[in-house]
Design a protein around this motif. Sequence first.
Motif, short mmCIF file in Angstrom:
data_model
loop_
_atom_site.label_atom_id
_atom_site.label_comp_id
_atom_site.label_asym_id
_atom_site.label_seq_id
_atom_site.Cartn_x
_atom_site.Cartn_y
_atom_site.Cartn_z
N ALA A 133 -15.01 9.00 -5.88
CA ALA A 133 -15.69 8.93 -7.16
C ALA A 133 -14.71 8.59 -8.27
CB ALA A 133 -16.39 10.24 -7.47
N ALA A 134 -15.06 7.61 -9.07
CA ALA A 134 -14.26 7.24 -10.24
C ALA A 134 -14.85 7.92 -11.46
CB ALA A 134 -14.25 5.73 -10.42
N SER A 135 -14.01 8.60 -12.20
CA SER A 135 -14.45 9.27 -13.42
C SER A 135 -13.66 8.78 -14.62
CB SER A 135 -14.30 10.79 -13.28
OG SER A 135 -12.93 11.15 -13.11
N GLY A 136 -14.27 8.84 -15.78
CA GLY A 136 -13.60 8.42 -17.00
C GLY A 136 -13.64 6.93 -17.25
N GLY A 137 -14.34 6.21 -16.43
CA GLY A 137 -14.43 4.76 -16.58
C GLY A 137 -14.97 4.14 -15.32
N THR A 138 -14.72 2.86 -15.16
CA THR A 138 -15.23 2.14 -14.00
C THR A 138 -14.21 1.13 -13.50
OG1 THR A 138 -17.01 0.71 -13.18
CG2 THR A 138 -16.36 0.43 -15.47
N PHE A 139 -14.23 0.87 -12.19
CA PHE A 139 -13.41 -0.18 -11.58
C PHE A 139 -14.26 -1.36 -11.16
CE2 PHE A 139 -10.48 3.41 -10.87
CZ PHE A 139 -9.34 2.86 -11.42
N SER A 140 -15.47 -1.42 -11.68
CA SER A 140 -16.34 -2.54 -11.38
C SER A 140 -15.63 -3.85 -11.69
CB SER A 140 -17.63 -2.44 -12.19
OG SER A 140 -18.48 -3.54 -11.93
N GLY A 141 -15.61 -4.76 -10.71
CA GLY A 141 -14.94 -6.03 -10.87
C GLY A 141 -13.54 -6.07 -10.30
N TYR A 142 -13.00 -4.92 -9.90
CA TYR A 142 -11.66 -4.86 -9.33
C TYR A 142 -11.73 -4.51 -7.84
CZ TYR A 142 -9.96 -4.73 -14.12
OH TYR A 142 -9.68 -5.02 -15.44
N PRO A 143 -10.80 -5.07 -7.05
CA PRO A 143 -10.75 -4.69 -5.64
C PRO A 143 -10.41 -3.22 -5.46
CG PRO A 143 -9.51 -6.71 -6.04
CD PRO A 143 -9.82 -6.12 -7.38
N MET A 144 -10.98 -2.60 -4.45
CA MET A 144 -10.67 -1.23 -4.10
C MET A 144 -10.49 -1.14 -2.60
SD MET A 144 -13.16 0.98 -6.64
CE MET A 144 -12.27 2.51 -6.31
N GLY A 145 -10.00 0.01 -2.13
CA GLY A 145 -9.81 0.14 -0.70
C GLY A 145 -9.34 1.52 -0.30
N SER A 199 -17.07 -7.20 -6.33
CA SER A 199 -18.51 -7.33 -6.22
C SER A 199 -19.07 -6.70 -4.95
CB SER A 199 -18.91 -8.80 -6.26
OG SER A 199 -18.44 -9.48 -5.11
N GLY A 200 -18.20 -6.43 -3.98
CA GLY A 200 -18.63 -5.91 -2.69
C GLY A 200 -18.99 -6.98 -1.69
N ASP A 201 -18.80 -8.24 -2.05
CA ASP A 201 -19.20 -9.34 -1.18
C ASP A 201 -18.21 -9.63 -0.06
OD1 ASP A 201 -20.66 -11.33 -3.87
OD2 ASP A 201 -21.50 -9.70 -2.67
N ILE A 241 -16.35 -0.15 5.08
CA ILE A 241 -16.13 0.15 3.67
C ILE A 241 -17.30 -0.40 2.85
CG2 ILE A 241 -14.79 -1.96 3.26
CD1 ILE A 241 -13.08 -0.34 1.29
N SER A 242 -17.68 0.33 1.81
CA SER A 242 -18.75 -0.12 0.93
C SER A 242 -18.52 0.48 -0.46
CB SER A 242 -20.12 0.26 1.48
OG SER A 242 -20.25 1.67 1.59
N ARG A 243 -19.25 -0.03 -1.44
CA ARG A 243 -19.13 0.50 -2.79
C ARG A 243 -20.47 0.41 -3.50
NH1 ARG A 243 -14.64 -3.00 -5.63
NH2 ARG A 243 -15.13 -1.61 -7.41
#
Length: 123
Positions: free
Chosen positions: A23-35, A54-56, A70-72
């Motif tokens: 869980a990301a708190s205090g903001g968002t990482f939408s648009g950035y790669p994660m893993g 984007s999750g694509d 992995i999913s988001r």
Amino acid sequence: QVQLVESGGGLVQAGGSLRLSCAASGGTFSGYPMGWFRQVFGEEREFVALISGSGDFTSYGDSVKDRFTISRDNAKNELYLEMNSLKPEDTAVYYCVAKTRAGGFVLRNIDHWGQGTQVIVSS
């Protein structure tokens, strides 16, 4: 700023399954790669999986390919790792990560780390 908090680790028998969440708190990482990375005591951190902003697009380490997924959910600011057919060699601390720096998805460019959640797989 944004913090990453993992959950869902624990003890499981070989062949079983676990679902890790981040869980990301205090903001968002939408648009950035994660893993996800993992680390065994006395060894270097190992790449597990990545997902595009984007999750694509997804990619997996050879040791977990065809077993982990992995999913988001960017609307919920959450990242997941479904782990199936677990083996004792999967025992490790699992870290949720995000990359906001330019460049490849490699350790030197990963600038956000969770605290880690422990997974233990017994025979």
